[in-house]
Scaffold this active site. Structure first.
Site, PDB file in Angstrom:
ATOM      1  N   ASP A 244      -4.975  13.532  14.336  1.00  0.00           N
ATOM      2  CA  ASP A 244      -3.582  12.023  14.591  1.00  0.00           C
ATOM      3  C   ASP A 244      -3.030  11.817  16.403  1.00  0.00           C
ATOM      4  O   ASP A 244      -2.208  13.201  16.223  1.00  0.00           O
ATOM      5  CB  ASP A 244      -3.392  12.622  13.068  1.00  0.00           C
ATOM      6  CG  ASP A 244      -3.740  11.269  12.514  1.00  0.00           C
ATOM      7  OD1 ASP A 244      -4.789  10.328  12.455  1.00  0.00           O
ATOM      8  OD2 ASP A 244      -3.711  11.638  11.219  1.00  0.00           O
TER       9      ASP A 244
ATOM     10  N   ASP B  41      -6.140   7.289   4.085  1.00  0.00           N
ATOM     11  CA  ASP B  41      -7.106   8.490   4.951  1.00  0.00           C
ATOM     12  C   ASP B  41      -8.239   9.327   3.809  1.00  0.00           C
ATOM     13  O   ASP B  41      -9.221  10.181   4.099  1.00  0.00           O
ATOM     14  CB  ASP B  41      -5.974   9.459   4.891  1.00  0.00           C
ATOM     15  CG  ASP B  41      -5.493   8.793   6.081  1.00  0.00           C
ATOM     16  OD1 ASP B  41      -6.104   8.608   6.749  1.00  0.00           O
ATOM     17  OD2 ASP B  41      -4.363   9.609   6.265  1.00  0.00           O
TER      18      ASP B  41
ATOM     19  N   MET C  84      17.864  -4.682  19.036  1.00  0.00           N
ATOM     20  CA  MET C  84      18.662  -4.593  19.682  1.00  0.00           C
ATOM     21  C   MET C  84      20.128  -4.199  19.539  1.00  0.00           C
ATOM     22  O   MET C  84      20.721  -3.822  18.512  1.00  0.00           O
ATOM     23  CB  MET C  84      19.135  -5.959  20.748  1.00  0.00           C
ATOM     24  CG  MET C  84      17.846  -6.354  21.492  1.00  0.00           C
ATOM     25  SD  MET C  84      18.432  -7.785  22.384  1.00  0.00           S
ATOM     26  CE  MET C  84      19.337  -8.927  20.761  1.00  0.00           C
TER      27      MET C  84
ATOM     28  N   GLU D 236      14.295   6.970  20.098  1.00  0.00           N
ATOM     29  CA  GLU D 236      14.154   6.431  21.747  1.00  0.00           C
ATOM     30  C   GLU D 236      15.628   6.211  22.400  1.00  0.00           C
ATOM     31  O   GLU D 236      15.888   6.252  23.146  1.00  0.00           O
ATOM     32  CB  GLU D 236      13.341   5.389  21.411  1.00  0.00           C
ATOM     33  CG  GLU D 236      12.089   5.031  21.070  1.00  0.00           C
ATOM     34  CD  GLU D 236      11.789   5.416  19.539  1.00  0.00           C
ATOM     35  OE1 GLU D 236      13.161   5.605  18.429  1.00  0.00           O
ATOM     36  OE2 GLU D 236      10.421   5.644  19.053  1.00  0.00           O
TER      37      GLU D 236
END
Lengths: 668, 587
Positions: A291, A508, A365, A332
């Site tokens: 993955d 999976d 935002m 991030e």
């Protein structure tokens, strides 16, 4: 160590020994020689008695050393099993009946389908799926990881394991495993090696060893008639000694220890293999499906560059990005701050009087407001909408830059500000997937070993290709659906390749079951954990590579010691045959190339060497032969030199040395 | 060793080197005809050239078709391993019965100018068994026992078909290795026919013509009475020699027309015919490795196997040539040299023909025992103990240096499975050979393959040395006597047929036990090989990559040689130590 010694004696039980034909033959030989020694005690000379006694003693040592090796290997798992048992202790479960009434039931009396309410501070009474609520759970009893994990109903984090402890809140768990068959129970028996089944390769190797034992039995049994014909009838003690030296005792003694130790090496890395077969298959895998997220790339994207639109200074956008991200605690956001600080020398200090606007899922935002000036940073389309809603214009340049970033596989974040009522787009932040360091080297190693890596990702083909190239994987599967994964596994298998993969979600499960080695993440769903044949308690998908290496190491260790064991026999013949016959046929003394001092010391030295080499190799069997990621041809050359040639030469030296000691001690 | 001996060896190596690729390629095309390459998966090419024509179809195909029609065989029918094995066994049982019957009624049949009567039952049975198993152990004297019809229509026929059976089994194993997910191995009857029609007959005819040109006789005349040099009357025999000698060597049979076998001047007139004989008996076993390379589409796979065979053959040839040209080391102590030298026929000459000399006799002995031929041009009993041990050990290797027609290849491939299994784990993968996983089933069968000859040899020989009726056949007691008995059983168990000499083998004990040994030594391993082939054919092929254990390298050739020597060495070292080794060391 001490329990292992006791276990070695307990394992002398013939019912246990018979499972290992080579060592069983040694045990029968030991009993026989001991009986001869006792019977002949009064009729033989002292010298004969001492010799027979010593041979008997060392034959017993040979058997005991083999048992000791196995006990040592098992011992490592026992400690872990004991701590797991503590977690399995009987608890009281609060079962909620369909009519809503509550009932207290012992955890050992739970049935599949029971709904159990578990509150903060209580242990979860059995394996199950969370059907109501959310809770933080301490799973350290199983994973050794002390940080609590979140378990909630629905989704991929709904599985809970019996024996773990709820730390906060309350959940309702539907029991999915019968008491006695829970994950914890399986884990205990696995680490103890209690119901260890022989693997296919182990069975084939055992057949070979049994075949060699038959051949040597034949060679030794028929030697007596030939000896009688040559007027050199042999003492039975000597024939038994010859037989034990010839049959592959070294590998026979260490075979099961190698297998147990291999499983144990996985356990040490917090991987539970449901069968030894899976560990062997891991060594055979030629294709790894990895993955992307978490395995090849770090889980999160990171800021790589600030790209201003024309007319904006780079430092200006960096400053704006930094300020607007101060309220963004996502990885991030942190990476944007880090980039601004490190590359532009800006300071990450709170601006006095500023109002931070945190990131929310609705606005997508984050930003900062100060003295009527607002700075916003967020997903390109969200920022665009904000600018337009406030009556501003979005420059064409921003769209171009954003599109360029997306086409390279990155994620564009836009930065805009409203200063004195005027709206201005400053530019774009380039967020990109960061390939974990060292992955390229890792994949190069795998390629040298003949293993192909395929990256699985939900990204679009463009993004996937960019990351695949950067990481150095051989191939990628973009926009992968569970069906795509399944199809890929099937096509690899149709080409004769064995496939290994990791997975955690319920979707999976079919692919995990289809793969030859399916490693389920412990954080995954119950369905995934049941479909895979290994479970990674750390839920670290990178571990697949280690699992493959452990599988290979297991096979290499087995092969090396087999080769070593067989190569050893040459020297033993040169020790024993002249010793047996040079009395009557003096010409055969020429074969005594080691110049061993006497017939008895030669035979005894060979037997002692044969026993001691087992002890000497126990560490290697438990640790495993050093694994190097090289091509098969290179590995073969190396191991053939060490264990093949080494196996030929080592006993010549070893037997000679033992003979010197034996002679010095006056045994003749 | 003399320069002449080196030249002979070099010439032989060159001749073989040229022939191996040519004959190997031809064999590959013979056995990969469209009829034999049908598989479940049509997209999978099986043979080296896929479904295609073989050279000489215009001549051979009509003959084959006629034979198929006559015997009611459907040449397109594929056989599973069990059917293939049943066909081999059925064919061989009928062959034994037919050959037995022919010997028993030869007195009433034509082509019997010397008016020989029926062969005694025990001898007839032993001989039938011996020729059908490609052993050609002979407990009779050809010129005084077998009529020309028996020789030509019985023994020579078995020389052809027993060799073709060996070829067929080897081809079936190769197919097992290269086919994938296939239930079948080809058709035994087709493989048998094609081997006979396209390989053995044409080469034998050519060989026989060359032999005749070298002075070998070819007639059906009765014995000619003549007066010998000593003045006593002698019967000079006649017979269809050349036609039988060619297939005797080519098919690695070795059964002599005369009692003296290839030492007889009519059977082996000159040094040149001697060299050509050696060439003929080696050429197919060596060439099959090239065929193997073609089948596997990787010539280096064939070269690796060839490498192991060449090391063993050349090693044994050089050893035997050296031991025999050096002679008895005891002479050295008295300052006398027995050594052969240029222009001096020397070495250990007892039991050797002067026209060949010691080195060429050693070369012949090593080649004939390494190939399961068993023909002799000298008395192995009279070799130096070490020289005799070379022949003995060559046979103990299980006939892989380079072994019998077909039998050599399938033998060495079984050892390759062992080599792969023992050392293959060392690269960290489940062992595989040519992409086929070597697992419990194959190892079990391969172990049976190795075990059968050792059980037969060691059990029967150990009983024989202690059993008075058997031990009384020994000519020379002591270590040499042990060699005589062990040699006989080793020869029979490995279907060689070479006789050490000395031992009086024409007794009930030896006729019976050697007969049983020959049958078990031939057919149990064949069934094991076909079972291995069947199991391998069903398997998926693992694609080759850098992680694959390399079996096409010099390293593997070395490993294979080592595994053969060690497994065989460990099995027989004690008995060889008590026989030839102690005898040599006592000199």
């Amino acid at each position: 160590m001490r329990p292992a010694l006791a276990d070695s004696l307990r394992k002398l039980d013939p019912r246990h020994m018979v499972r290992n034909p080579v060592m069983f033959v040694v045990e029968v030989g030991s009993v026989y020689v001991t009986a001869l020694f006792v019977v002949d005690l009064s009729s033989s000379t002292t010298q004969e008695n001492v010799f027979a006694g010593l041979v008997a003693l060392w034959l017993w040592f040979t058997v005991l050393f083999a048992n000791f090796a196995e006990a040592m290997a098992e011992g490592r798992g026992k400690a872990q099993a004991d701590s797991l048992r503590a977690a399995r202790a009987d608890t009281t479960a609060h079962v909620r009946r369909p009519d809503g009434t509550m009932e207290e039931v012992s955890s050992s009396k739970l049935a599949v389908g029971d709904l159990v309410v578990v509150s903060a501070g209580e242990a979860i009474p059995g394996d199950g799926t969370v059907v109501e609520g959310i809770a933080s759970v301490d799973e350290s009893a199983i994973t050794g990881e002390s940080a609590p994990v979140i378990r909630e109903s629905g989704g991929d984090r709904s599985a809970v394991t019996g024996g773990t402890r709820v730390l906060s809140d309350q959940i309702v768990v539907e029991i999915t495993a019968k008491p006695g068959e829970t994950f914890l129970d399986r884990m205990i028996s696995l680490v103890e090696g209690a119901d260890r089944q022989k693997t296919p390769n182990e069975i084939a190797l055992n057949i070979l060893l049994a075949g060699l034992t038959i051949i040597f039995l034949l060679a030794v049994v028929t030697l007596q008639p030939f000896a009688i014909y040559s007027d050199a009838r042999q003492d039975i003690v000597v024939l038994v000694a010859l037989l034990v030296c010839l049959i592959p005792t070294t590998i026979g003694a260490l075979l099961s220890a190698i297998g147990i130790a291999g499983m144990d090496r996985l356990v040490q890395r917090n991987v539970l293999a449901m069968s030894g077969r899976a560990v062997e298959a891991a060594g055979d895998c030629q294709t790894l499906l990895l993955d992307k997220t978490g395995t090849i790339t770090l889980g999160n994207r990171q800021a790589a560059a600030f790209l201003p639109v024309p007319g904006v200074d780079e430092l200006e956008i960096a400053e704006a990005a930094l300020r607007s991200s101060q309220a963004d605690e996502t990885p991030e956001g942190r990476s944007i701050v880090t980039l601004a600080v490190e590359r532009y020398g800006l300071r990450d200090e709170p601006v006095p009087g500023a109002e931070l606007v945190p990131f929310t899922a609705q606005t997508r935002m984050s930003g900062i407001d100060l003295d009527g000036t607002s700075v916003r940073k967020g997903a390109a389309d969200a920022v665009k909408r904000w600018v337009q809603a406030e009556g501003g214009e979005v420059p064409h340049a921003m769209e171009t830059i954003a599109h360029g970033i997306a086409s390279e596989g990155g994620t564009p974040l836009a930065v805009a500000e409203r200063r004195d009522g005027a709206l201005r787009v400053l530019g774009v932040i380039h967020l990109k997937d960061v390939v974990k360091s060292g992955m390229r080297e890792r994949f190069d190693e795998l390629r040298r070993m003949g293993i192909r890596t395929v990256m699985i990702t939900g990204d679009n083909p463009l993004t996937a290709k960019a990351i695949a190239e950067e990481a150095g994987v051989d191939d990628f599967l973009a926009e992968a659906t569970p069906e795509d994964k399944m199809a890929l596994i099937r096509s690899e298998q149709a080409g004769g390749r064995l496939v290994a993969m990791t997975g955690d979600g319920t979707n999976d499960a079919p692919a995990l079951a289809q793969a030859d080695v399916g490693v389920a993440m412990n954080t995954g769903t119950q369905a995934a954990k049941e479909a895979g044949n290994m479970i990674d308690l750390d839920s670290n998908p990178t571990k697949l590579i280690e699992i493959v290496e452990i599988g290979k190491q297991l096979l290499i260790t087995r092969g090396s010691l087999t080769t070593f064991s067989i190569a050893n026999d040459v020297a033993k013949y040169f020790a024993i045959i002249p010793a047996m016959f040079s009395g009557v046929l003096p010409a055969l003394e020429d074969l005594n190339v080691m110049k061993l001092s006497s017939a008895n010391s030669a035979i005894l030295s060979a037997v002692i060497f044969n026993a001691l080499i087992i002890v000497g190799l126990i560490p290697l069997a438990l640790r495993g032969v050093r694994f190097q990621p090289l091509s098969a041809a290179a590995v073969l050359r190396r191991n053939l030199l060490i264990y093949g040639l080494g196996g030929l030469v080592a006993p010549f030296i070893g037997i000679k040395l033992i003979d010197l000691v034996v002679t010095a001690l006056g045994v003749n | 060793m003399t320069a002449d001996a080196w030249a002979q060896l070099a010439l032989l190596v060159v001749l073989l080197g040229v022939s191996i690729p040519v004959l190997g390629t031809y064999l590959a095309r013979v056995y990969s005809d469209a009829h034999t390459t049908l598989v479940d998966d049509a997209s999978e090419p099986v043979g080296p050239s896929g479904a295609g024509a073989a050279p000489g179809d215009r001549i051979f195909l009509p003959v084959e078709r006629a034979l198929y029609r006559l015997s009611g065989i459907d040449p397109t029918a594929e056989q599973r391993w069990t059917t293939y094995a049943r066909s081999v066994l059925a064919f061989s049982v009928v062959s034994v019965l037919g050959l037995y019957l022919l010997q028993r009624i030869q007195g009433a049949l034509p082509l019997n100018p010397n008016e020989l009567t029926a062969v005694a039952p025990a001898t007839a049975f032993n001989t039938a068994t011996s020729f059908v198993t490609n052993t050609n152990w002979q407990s009779y004297s050809g010129e005084s026992t077998m009529s020309y019809l028996t020789q030509m229509g019985g023994l020579a026929v078995q020389n052809f078909v027993s060799a073709a059976v060996g070829l067929a089994v080897a081809v079936a194993l190769m197919r097992g290795l290269v086919r994938r997910r296939s239930g079948t191995l080809g058709n035994f009857w087709v493989d048998l026919t094609r081997g006979l029609v396209r390989v053995l007959l044409p080469i034998s005819i050519a060989g026989a013509l060359v032999f005749v040109s070298l002075g070998m006789i070819q007639n059906v005349n009765s014995n000619v009475e003549a007066v010998g040099l000593a003045g006593a009357p002698v019967a000079v025999p006649g017979g269809p020699l050349a036609s039988q000698e060619a297939i005797k060597q080519l098919g690695t049979n070795g059964g002599g027309f005369f009692n003296a076998n290839a030492a007889h001047p009519f059977s082996n007139p000159s040094g040149l015919s001697n060299l050509l004989s050696i060439y003929l008996l080696l050429v197919i076993p060596f060439s099959l490795t090239y065929t193997f390379g073609r089948f596997t589409k990787d010539r280096r796979q064939g070269f690796a196997v060839l490498g192991a065979m060449v090391v063993l053959w050349l090693g044994s040839a050089l050893a035997a040539m050296t031991f025999e040209s050096d002679g008895n080391p005891q002479f050295d102590r008295y300052g006398v040299t027995q050594q052969a030298d240029d222009g001096v026929v020397g070495g250990n000459l007892e039991g050797k023909e002067i026209r060949f000399g010691s080195p060429a006799s050693g070369l012949y002995a090593a080649s004939t025992t390494g190939t399961s031929t068993g023909a002799v041009n000298s008395a192995h009993d009279s070799f130096t103990p070490a020289g005799g041990a070379v022949s003995l050990v060559n046979m103990m290797l299980g006939e892989v240096s380079p072994g019998g027609v077909g039998a050599g290849l399938y033998g060495v491939l079984v050892f390759a499975l062992f080599a792969v299994f023992i050392a293959g784990l060392m690269v960290g993968r489940t062992p595989e050979y040519l992409g086929k996983k070597v697992q419990g089933t194959e190892i079990k069968l391969a172990t049976i393959f190795i075990l059968v000859p050792s059980v037969l040899i060691l059990c029967f020989a150990s009983v024989a040395v202690l059993l008075p009726t058997a031990a009384s056949s020994i000519l020379k007691p002591g270590p040499h006597g042990l060699s005589e008995i062990v040699y006989a059983y080793t020869s029979a168990a490995n279907n060689n047929g070479s006789a050490f000499g000395g031992l009086t083998a024409s007794t009930d004990w030896y006729d019976t036990t050697l007969g049983v040994t020959m049958l078990a030594g031939r057919f149990l391993p064949i069934v094991a090989v076909l079972a291995i082939a069947g199991s391998l054919a069903r398997k998926q092929r693992v694609p080759v990559g850098p992680g694959t254990f390399p079996t096409n390298t010099p390293l593997f050739a070395g490993l294979l040689t080592g595994v053969i020597v060690i497994i065989v060495g460990l099995t027989y070292f004690p008995v060889v130590a008590l026989g030839p080794i102690v005898e040599q060391l006592s000199l």
